[in-house]
Design a protein around this motif. Sequence first.
Motif, PDB file in Angstrom:
ATOM      1  N   LEU A 253       0.834  -1.319  -0.082  1.00 53.48           N
ATOM      2  CA  LEU A 253       0.046  -0.157   0.033  1.00 53.48           C
ATOM      3  C   LEU A 253       0.836   1.195  -0.223  1.00 53.48           C
ATOM      4  O   LEU A 253       0.469   2.288  -0.620  1.00 53.48           O
ATOM      5  CB  LEU A 253      -0.953  -0.225   1.033  1.00 53.48           C
ATOM      6  CG  LEU A 253      -2.115  -1.098   1.094  1.00 53.48           C
ATOM      7  CD1 LEU A 253      -2.840  -1.193   2.554  1.00 53.48           C
ATOM      8  CD2 LEU A 253      -3.154  -0.696   0.109  1.00 53.48           C
ATOM      9  N   PHE A 254       2.039   1.197   0.652  1.00 55.72           N
ATOM     10  CA  PHE A 254       2.969   2.215   0.625  1.00 55.72           C
ATOM     11  C   PHE A 254       3.350   2.589  -0.704  1.00 55.72           C
ATOM     12  O   PHE A 254       3.530   3.774  -1.211  1.00 55.72           O
ATOM     13  CB  PHE A 254       3.956   2.193   1.715  1.00 55.72           C
ATOM     14  CG  PHE A 254       3.868   2.970   2.942  1.00 55.72           C
ATOM     15  CD1 PHE A 254       3.682   4.323   3.038  1.00 55.72           C
ATOM     16  CD2 PHE A 254       4.101   2.235   4.230  1.00 55.72           C
ATOM     17  CE1 PHE A 254       3.623   4.832   4.380  1.00 55.72           C
ATOM     18  CE2 PHE A 254       3.771   2.797   5.495  1.00 55.72           C
ATOM     19  CZ  PHE A 254       3.433   4.223   5.451  1.00 55.72           C
ATOM     20  N   MET A 255       3.743   1.427  -1.314  1.00 54.00           N
ATOM     21  CA  MET A 255       4.270   1.712  -2.784  1.00 54.00           C
ATOM     22  C   MET A 255       3.195   1.658  -3.674  1.00 54.00           C
ATOM     23  O   MET A 255       3.591   2.587  -4.829  1.00 54.00           O
ATOM     24  CB  MET A 255       4.874   0.109  -3.301  1.00 54.00           C
ATOM     25  CG  MET A 255       5.735   0.377  -4.518  1.00 54.00           C
ATOM     26  SD  MET A 255       7.025   1.735  -4.271  1.00 54.00           S
ATOM     27  CE  MET A 255       8.290   1.437  -5.701  1.00 54.00           C
ATOM     28  N   THR A 256       1.875   1.522  -3.478  1.00 51.40           N
ATOM     29  CA  THR A 256       0.853   2.099  -4.154  1.00 51.40           C
ATOM     30  C   THR A 256       0.583   3.476  -4.280  1.00 51.40           C
ATOM     31  O   THR A 256       0.513   4.331  -5.187  1.00 51.40           O
ATOM     32  CB  THR A 256      -0.561   1.484  -4.016  1.00 51.40           C
ATOM     33  OG1 THR A 256      -0.542   0.066  -3.730  1.00 51.40           O
ATOM     34  CG2 THR A 256      -1.680   2.009  -4.866  1.00 51.40           C
ATOM     35  N   VAL A 257       1.042   4.134  -3.215  1.00 50.62           N
ATOM     36  CA  VAL A 257       0.955   5.667  -3.075  1.00 50.62           C
ATOM     37  C   VAL A 257       2.056   6.383  -3.834  1.00 50.62           C
ATOM     38  O   VAL A 257       1.883   7.181  -4.727  1.00 50.62           O
ATOM     39  CB  VAL A 257       1.012   6.192  -1.636  1.00 50.62           C
ATOM     40  CG1 VAL A 257       1.203   7.650  -1.445  1.00 50.62           C
ATOM     41  CG2 VAL A 257      -0.223   5.862  -0.687  1.00 50.62           C
ATOM     42  N   PHE A 258       3.203   5.716  -3.716  1.00 54.41           N
ATOM     43  CA  PHE A 258       4.379   6.224  -4.345  1.00 54.41           C
ATOM     44  C   PHE A 258       4.260   6.144  -5.915  1.00 54.41           C
ATOM     45  O   PHE A 258       4.533   7.036  -6.492  1.00 54.41           O
ATOM     46  CB  PHE A 258       5.639   5.568  -3.834  1.00 54.41           C
ATOM     47  CG  PHE A 258       6.946   6.393  -3.840  1.00 54.41           C
ATOM     48  CD1 PHE A 258       7.261   7.451  -3.325  1.00 54.41           C
ATOM     49  CD2 PHE A 258       7.946   5.877  -4.648  1.00 54.41           C
ATOM     50  CE1 PHE A 258       8.459   8.240  -3.391  1.00 54.41           C
ATOM     51  CE2 PHE A 258       9.204   6.401  -4.699  1.00 54.41           C
ATOM     52  CZ  PHE A 258       9.346   7.407  -4.075  1.00 54.41           C
ATOM     53  N   ILE A 399      -6.938   8.102  -5.027  1.00 51.89           N
ATOM     54  CA  ILE A 399      -6.480   6.958  -4.835  1.00 51.89           C
ATOM     55  C   ILE A 399      -5.303   6.647  -4.003  1.00 51.89           C
ATOM     56  O   ILE A 399      -5.389   5.658  -3.228  1.00 51.89           O
ATOM     57  CB  ILE A 399      -5.841   6.357  -6.460  1.00 51.89           C
ATOM     58  CG1 ILE A 399      -6.891   6.489  -7.436  1.00 51.89           C
ATOM     59  CG2 ILE A 399      -4.925   5.115  -6.237  1.00 51.89           C
ATOM     60  CD1 ILE A 399      -7.855   5.288  -7.220  1.00 51.89           C
ATOM     61  N   ALA A 400      -4.320   7.514  -3.877  1.00 53.50           N
ATOM     62  CA  ALA A 400      -3.218   7.408  -2.902  1.00 53.50           C
ATOM     63  C   ALA A 400      -3.663   7.466  -1.309  1.00 53.50           C
ATOM     64  O   ALA A 400      -3.276   6.726  -0.424  1.00 53.50           O
ATOM     65  CB  ALA A 400      -2.354   8.415  -3.190  1.00 53.50           C
ATOM     66  N   LEU A 401      -4.702   8.382  -1.183  1.00 56.13           N
ATOM     67  CA  LEU A 401      -5.203   8.408   0.103  1.00 56.13           C
ATOM     68  C   LEU A 401      -6.224   7.041   0.581  1.00 56.13           C
ATOM     69  O   LEU A 401      -5.964   6.685   1.646  1.00 56.13           O
ATOM     70  CB  LEU A 401      -6.112   9.638   0.146  1.00 56.13           C
ATOM     71  CG  LEU A 401      -5.555  11.075   0.319  1.00 56.13           C
ATOM     72  CD1 LEU A 401      -6.625  12.147   0.179  1.00 56.13           C
ATOM     73  CD2 LEU A 401      -4.712  11.292   1.727  1.00 56.13           C
ATOM     74  N   LEU A 402      -6.589   6.449  -0.240  1.00 53.26           N
ATOM     75  CA  LEU A 402      -7.332   5.280  -0.008  1.00 53.26           C
ATOM     76  C   LEU A 402      -6.138   4.236   0.170  1.00 53.26           C
ATOM     77  O   LEU A 402      -6.455   3.384   1.288  1.00 53.26           O
ATOM     78  CB  LEU A 402      -8.139   4.640  -1.221  1.00 53.26           C
ATOM     79  CG  LEU A 402      -9.356   5.424  -1.600  1.00 53.26           C
ATOM     80  CD1 LEU A 402     -10.188   4.884  -2.845  1.00 53.26           C
ATOM     81  CD2 LEU A 402     -10.433   5.287  -0.630  1.00 53.26           C
ATOM     82  N   ALA A 403      -5.086   4.289  -0.289  1.00 56.82           N
ATOM     83  CA  ALA A 403      -4.089   3.341  -0.045  1.00 56.82           C
ATOM     84  C   ALA A 403      -3.566   3.726   1.624  1.00 56.82           C
ATOM     85  O   ALA A 403      -3.137   2.688   2.328  1.00 56.82           O
ATOM     86  CB  ALA A 403      -3.006   3.370  -0.960  1.00 56.82           C
ATOM     87  N   VAL A 404      -3.541   5.018   1.887  1.00 56.95           N
ATOM     88  CA  VAL A 404      -3.012   5.320   3.086  1.00 56.95           C
ATOM     89  C   VAL A 404      -3.849   4.774   3.966  1.00 56.95           C
ATOM     90  O   VAL A 404      -3.481   4.433   5.257  1.00 56.95           O
ATOM     91  CB  VAL A 404      -2.798   6.717   3.206  1.00 56.95           C
ATOM     92  CG1 VAL A 404      -2.835   7.535   4.547  1.00 56.95           C
ATOM     93  CG2 VAL A 404      -1.420   7.237   2.455  1.00 56.95           C
ATOM     94  N   ALA A 405      -5.250   4.889   3.852  1.00 59.31           N
ATOM     95  CA  ALA A 405      -6.237   4.712   4.750  1.00 59.31           C
ATOM     96  C   ALA A 405      -6.048   3.307   5.101  1.00 59.31           C
ATOM     97  O   ALA A 405      -6.376   2.529   6.226  1.00 59.31           O
ATOM     98  CB  ALA A 405      -7.812   4.758   4.168  1.00 59.31           C
ATOM     99  N   GLY A 406      -5.633   2.329   4.015  1.00 61.24           N
ATOM    100  CA  GLY A 406      -5.444   0.968   4.093  1.00 61.24           C
ATOM    101  C   GLY A 406      -4.278   0.560   5.250  1.00 61.24           C
ATOM    102  O   GLY A 406      -4.507  -0.166   5.962  1.00 61.24           O
TER     103      GLY A 406
END
Length: 429
Positions: A253-258, A399-406
């Motif tokens: 998930l961190f890498m999804t944001v990045f 999209i990135a914030l959803l990954a952060v929430a994950g």
Amino acid sequence: MPPAHTGAPTTVGASTPSSPAAPKPSVPEAHAPGRPGYRRMSLALFAAGLATFALLYSTQALLPAISDGFGVTAGQASWTVSAATGALALFVLPLSALSERFGRTRMMTWSMAVAVGVGLLVPFAPSLEWLIALRAVQGAAIAGIPASAMAYLAEEVKPKALVAAIGLFVAGNSIGGMSGRIVTGWAAQAWGWRGGLLSVGLMSLACAAAFLVLLPRARFFRAASLNPRAVGRTVAGHLRDPLLLRLYGIGALFMTVFGAVYTVIGYRLVDEFSLGQGVVGSVFLVYLVGTVSSAAAGQLVARTGRRGALYLAVTTTALGLFLSLAESIGSILLGLVLITAGFFAGHAVASAAVSHTAKTGRAQASALYQSAYYMGSSAGGTLGALAYHSAGWAATVTIALLAVAGVVSITLYGSHAARTAHAAALPAR
């Protein structure tokens, strides 16, 4: 081995003060700082990390130019990044197993040769489809290097020097990823995106030559037979470990944001601010912030604990995402600084926790983490680009914030599970 004949009578098992002692077989010493072998090894792996990660992300800074060159959307062009990182994710585990049989140096050498060779073909791809296919082959080849380098260092370096040696290899990865983007950006501004890719290919060729010349031969490697069932049991055991699964999810998930942010940011800077490719490539200097934050992650964990460090990392990342929504370049750059600092800190905490948690099969545990990590990169790059093409930068940030929430949800669940386990372990009153 029988004694050499000297013409004098020999009594088996007897020795005299005047007889010379039998020479002891020389035992090779592990590499340590200050010795020539250690310096050569460190420089060789620094060059390997620089070359391979420059190649891995070589198209990322060029996506707007590639879109224009082939007349395709951001989502379609993003596959030139996602195909490489996705193939790396798929091949890192099997190549780590092959290195156990055929050797670390052999695996790294062949992986480097294929990755660089394909890198010299990539600039001449006649179509987007060919470019994506070549990038997938390149990513699969690159998978053999991180899978083997860590094991090589663990076998060849004195334990007290291992952290420093791995740190230099990771520094090569970070600087390679950054320099590859910068070099391609400025070269593309002068000679087009194909010239940008060729410049990285030639730079990586020079690094590969340095790697081959400098790398000391392996002295402690012992080949193991390939046992797919044993590897499968090890992998299955890791996938049944709840803590490891949570760490794999956090890394992905961190890498999804990045992946989402850095795949799309070039489009935004070109579309909204009309910046040139060289300037867009130079934005990746922000990576240096990540080098500092990842190095500081150990102290952060010591002060706040692993979960506290993760909460601080996601908070920093989320704040950076909100700042990036502003319409000024200054706010966008500050947002990128915070996103990068938060991402690298979170990644450092999660990856270190994997090595600490896995008591057996650490190579496979780390390979699974890398697999999840690069799958997150592929997903983030593709989804972020599709979101941007549909609804602009705000959609990519969503999209990135959803990954952060994950990440927050997984960390909260981990805290709850730890409290529950601790309470269950207490003696009943």
